[in-house]
Design an enzyme around this catalytic site. Structure first.
Site, PDB file in Angstrom:
ATOM      1  N   LYS A 167       0.846  -1.213   0.000  1.00 34.51           N
ATOM      2  CA  LYS A 167       0.000   0.000   0.000  1.00 34.51           C
ATOM      3  C   LYS A 167       0.875   1.254   0.000  1.00 34.51           C
ATOM      4  O   LYS A 167       0.654   2.169  -0.779  1.00 34.51           O
ATOM      5  CB  LYS A 167      -0.909   0.054   1.255  1.00 34.51           C
ATOM      6  CG  LYS A 167      -1.842  -1.113   1.406  1.00 34.51           C
ATOM      7  CD  LYS A 167      -2.708  -0.960   2.649  1.00 34.51           C
ATOM      8  CE  LYS A 167      -1.932  -0.989   3.956  1.00 34.51           C
ATOM      9  NZ  LYS A 167      -1.281  -2.283   4.264  1.00 34.51           N
ATOM     10  N   ARG A 193      -9.512   1.405   8.365  1.00 34.86           N
ATOM     11  CA  ARG A 193      -9.052   0.061   8.651  1.00 34.86           C
ATOM     12  C   ARG A 193     -10.108  -0.755   9.398  1.00 34.86           C
ATOM     13  O   ARG A 193      -9.884  -1.912   9.715  1.00 34.86           O
ATOM     14  CB  ARG A 193      -7.850   0.196   9.561  1.00 34.86           C
ATOM     15  CG  ARG A 193      -6.662  -0.514   9.077  1.00 34.86           C
ATOM     16  CD  ARG A 193      -5.597  -0.223  10.106  1.00 34.86           C
ATOM     17  NE  ARG A 193      -4.489  -1.047   9.893  1.00 34.86           N
ATOM     18  CZ  ARG A 193      -3.394  -0.671   9.247  1.00 34.86           C
ATOM     19  NH1 ARG A 193      -3.293   0.534   8.740  1.00 34.86           N
ATOM     20  NH2 ARG A 193      -2.404  -1.505   9.126  1.00 34.86           N
ATOM     21  N   ARG A 207      11.946  -5.787   4.743  1.00 37.03           N
ATOM     22  CA  ARG A 207      11.656  -4.352   4.647  1.00 37.03           C
ATOM     23  C   ARG A 207      12.556  -3.558   5.588  1.00 37.03           C
ATOM     24  O   ARG A 207      12.823  -3.955   6.710  1.00 37.03           O
ATOM     25  CB  ARG A 207      10.199  -4.079   5.015  1.00 37.03           C
ATOM     26  CG  ARG A 207       9.929  -2.572   5.115  1.00 37.03           C
ATOM     27  CD  ARG A 207       8.505  -2.233   5.116  1.00 37.03           C
ATOM     28  NE  ARG A 207       7.785  -2.802   6.228  1.00 37.03           N
ATOM     29  CZ  ARG A 207       6.476  -2.641   6.399  1.00 37.03           C
ATOM     30  NH1 ARG A 207       5.801  -1.963   5.502  1.00 37.03           N
ATOM     31  NH2 ARG A 207       5.876  -3.166   7.415  1.00 37.03           N
ATOM     32  N   ARG A 233      11.190  -2.346  11.284  1.00 33.23           N
ATOM     33  CA  ARG A 233      10.108  -1.900  12.162  1.00 33.23           C
ATOM     34  C   ARG A 233       9.862  -2.900  13.282  1.00 33.23           C
ATOM     35  O   ARG A 233       9.920  -4.105  13.066  1.00 33.23           O
ATOM     36  CB  ARG A 233       8.822  -1.699  11.351  1.00 33.23           C
ATOM     37  CG  ARG A 233       8.694  -0.281  10.809  1.00 33.23           C
ATOM     38  CD  ARG A 233       7.583  -0.120   9.827  1.00 33.23           C
ATOM     39  NE  ARG A 233       6.322  -0.729  10.190  1.00 33.23           N
ATOM     40  CZ  ARG A 233       5.226  -0.655   9.436  1.00 33.23           C
ATOM     41  NH1 ARG A 233       5.259   0.025   8.305  1.00 33.23           N
ATOM     42  NH2 ARG A 233       4.118  -1.235   9.814  1.00 33.23           N
ATOM     43  N   ARG A 247      -0.699  -9.285  12.982  1.00 33.79           N
ATOM     44  CA  ARG A 247      -1.249  -8.205  12.131  1.00 33.79           C
ATOM     45  C   ARG A 247      -2.124  -8.790  11.020  1.00 33.79           C
ATOM     46  O   ARG A 247      -3.143  -8.202  10.660  1.00 33.79           O
ATOM     47  CB  ARG A 247      -0.107  -7.371  11.535  1.00 33.79           C
ATOM     48  CG  ARG A 247       0.520  -6.455  12.581  1.00 33.79           C
ATOM     49  CD  ARG A 247       1.886  -5.966  12.152  1.00 33.79           C
ATOM     50  NE  ARG A 247       1.858  -5.129  10.975  1.00 33.79           N
ATOM     51  CZ  ARG A 247       2.934  -4.856  10.245  1.00 33.79           C
ATOM     52  NH1 ARG A 247       4.101  -5.366  10.570  1.00 33.79           N
ATOM     53  NH2 ARG A 247       2.838  -4.067   9.201  1.00 33.79           N
TER      54      ARG A 247
END
Ligand code: AP5
Ligand code: MG
Length: 214
Positions: free
Chosen positions: A13, A88, A127, A160, A171
């Protein structure tokens, strides 16, 4: 052009929202980035949000809705925006509709970037994120020029806290329980568009451009 990006954590996203924002000259509004910047600056909101984010849970609607509603009333949003990570939950989507109705505006597209769960965990561990400017890298797909340093602002890149594999699984569960129902919500409003997020990033973007320019 008012666009919502939907998709699981790690679907891309943020990656695609940044490209849309650059091409169409609209701001990229990421609730995750806003919250992380609050955590970095130890604001009251940041301290509260961190407790939820580190566990992979959603921050309560009451904290997030006003953040976004205040943001899209700013001058740079007059030609639209790309919302990334918001709404969300169904209550957030309803709050967004109410706020937009009040100013006679509406969302034009809800773009769902589809990536199966099994691809997600692998992506997240690679990431790297910049807390300075919000840029995102991937150690294999888009590495920074200098390892561990942001190309754009020179800050250190981090993994992160919520990208640890067990937190990613949580998540994903939260996504399926609370966010996935938005696909039906926007489909019922005839603004849902689906793109295959497993493709190469530039092919995902080409598909989005085709939708926006149809
Ligand atoms: P947020 O920051 O929004 O995280 P998220 O939804 O979990 O999504 P991510 O940012 O992890 O993934 P992304 O889809 O942006 O993927 P990216 O482009 O980086 O939210 C974090 C937390 O904040 C939430 O858990 C919650 O606690 C809180 N929060 C935020 N908004 C909230 C709200 N509205 N309400 C309540 N709480 C809220 O890509 C991922 C990786 O894959 C990158 O390394 C990228 O380079 C790579 N990649 C991207 N596309 C491709 C591709 N096509 N092929 C290969 N690799 C790719
Ligand atoms: Mg993101």
């Amino acid at each position: 052009m008012r666009i919502i990006m939907l998709g699981a954590p790690g679907a891309g996203k943020g990656t695609q929202a940044k490209k849309i924002a650059e091409k169409y000259l609209v701001p990229h509004i990421s609730t995750g980035d806003i919250l992380r910047s609050n955590i970095k600056n130890s604001t009251e909101l940041g301290l509260e949000a961190k407790q939820y984010m580190d566990k992979g849970q959603l921050v309560p609607d009451s904290l997030v809705v006003s953040l976004v509603v205040d943001r899209f009333k700013e001058a740079d949003c007059k030609n639209g925006y790309v919302l990334d990570g918001f709404p969300r939950t169904i209550p957030q989507a309803e709050a967004l509709d109410t706020a937009l109705n009040a100013i006679s505006e509406k969302v034009d597209y809800a773009i769902n970037v589809e990536v199966p769960d099994e691809n997600i965990v692998k992506r997240m561990s690679g990431r790297r994120a910049c807390l300075g400017c919000g840029a995102t890298y991937h150690i294999q797909h888009i590495p920074p020029k200098t390892e561990g340093i942001c190309d754009t602002c020179g800050n250190e890149l981090i993994l992160r806290a919520d990208d640890a594999p067990e937190t990613v699984l949580n998540r994903l569960k939260v996504y399926h329980d609370q966010t996935q129902p938005l696909i039906e919500y926007y489909s019922a409003k005839n603004i849902l568009k689906e793109v295959d997020g497993v493709q190469d990033m530039k092919d995902v973007f080409n598909d989005i451009v085709t939708i926006l320019e149809a």
